[in-house]
Design a protein around this motif. Structure first.
Motif, mmCIF file in Angstrom:
data_model
loop_
_atom_site.group_PDB
_atom_site.id
_atom_site.type_symbol
_atom_site.label_atom_id
_atom_site.label_comp_id
_atom_site.label_asym_id
_atom_site.label_seq_id
_atom_site.Cartn_x
_atom_site.Cartn_y
_atom_site.Cartn_z
ATOM 1 N N HIS A 28 85.601 6.866 -6.802
ATOM 2 C CA HIS A 28 86.965 7.280 -7.100
ATOM 3 C C HIS A 28 87.093 8.809 -7.003
ATOM 4 O O HIS A 28 88.060 9.323 -6.433
ATOM 5 N N PHE A 32 89.339 10.843 -4.256
ATOM 6 C CA PHE A 32 90.305 11.811 -4.780
ATOM 7 C C PHE A 32 90.098 13.177 -4.132
ATOM 8 O O PHE A 32 91.052 13.810 -3.674
ATOM 9 N N ILE A 59 99.328 13.478 -10.798
ATOM 10 C CA ILE A 59 99.316 12.088 -11.277
ATOM 11 C C ILE A 59 97.971 11.436 -11.016
ATOM 12 O O ILE A 59 97.385 10.787 -11.895
ATOM 13 N N TRP A 60 97.445 11.605 -9.800
ATOM 14 C CA TRP A 60 96.154 11.010 -9.478
ATOM 15 C C TRP A 60 95.048 11.644 -10.321
ATOM 16 O O TRP A 60 94.115 10.978 -10.755
ATOM 17 N N ALA A 62 95.399 12.817 -13.355
ATOM 18 C CA ALA A 62 95.520 12.255 -14.700
ATOM 19 C C ALA A 62 94.922 10.849 -14.763
ATOM 20 O O ALA A 62 94.233 10.497 -15.734
ATOM 21 N N VAL A 63 95.166 10.055 -13.733
ATOM 22 C CA VAL A 63 94.574 8.708 -13.679
ATOM 23 C C VAL A 63 93.057 8.812 -13.592
ATOM 24 O O VAL A 63 92.327 8.061 -14.264
ATOM 25 N N LEU A 64 92.560 9.736 -12.800
ATOM 26 C CA LEU A 64 91.114 9.935 -12.680
ATOM 27 C C LEU A 64 90.513 10.391 -14.006
ATOM 28 O O LEU A 64 89.442 9.926 -14.407
ATOM 29 N N ALA A 66 91.724 9.729 -17.009
ATOM 30 C CA ALA A 66 91.738 8.557 -17.893
ATOM 31 C C ALA A 66 90.615 7.591 -17.543
ATOM 32 O O ALA A 66 89.966 7.017 -18.435
ATOM 33 N N HIS A 67 90.361 7.417 -16.259
ATOM 34 C CA HIS A 67 89.254 6.565 -15.816
ATOM 35 C C HIS A 67 87.924 7.114 -16.339
ATOM 36 O O HIS A 67 87.076 6.366 -16.835
ATOM 37 N N TYR A 70 87.558 6.543 -20.091
ATOM 38 C CA TYR A 70 87.201 5.158 -20.384
ATOM 39 C C TYR A 70 85.726 4.893 -20.070
ATOM 40 O O TYR A 70 85.006 4.319 -20.891
#
Length: 80
Positions: A28, A32, A59-60, A62-64, A66-67, A70
């Protein structure tokens, strides 16, 4: 050199699941980085007036993030 698993892979094994998730996260991050560097290259090269690249990167990213939170902080790999 790709990581090797020393025994027969078992999807129920917590260490195997952790390794799989971390490899997925690394992939990922690589996608990115490649897509973002290409987008910003063309954004700079053609002097595009619309700031879509900034929004897409934010946005990407922020998703990265969060990933990553986690995978490295919240994931529970204990056997059930």
């Amino acid at each position: 050199m790709p990581p090797k698993w020393p025994e027969k892979p078992d999807p129920k094994d917590p260490a195997y699941r952790r390794l799989g998730d971390r490899i997925n996260f690394a992939l990922h991050v690589a996608i990115f980085a490649a897509c973002n560097s290409g987008a910003w290259f063309f954004y700079t090269l053609y002097r595009i007036d619309e700031p879509w690249t900034l929004w897409a990167s934010a946005i990407w990213g922020a998703v990265l993030f969060a990933h990553g939170v986690y995978i490295f902080g919240l994931a529970n790999y204990s056997q059930s």
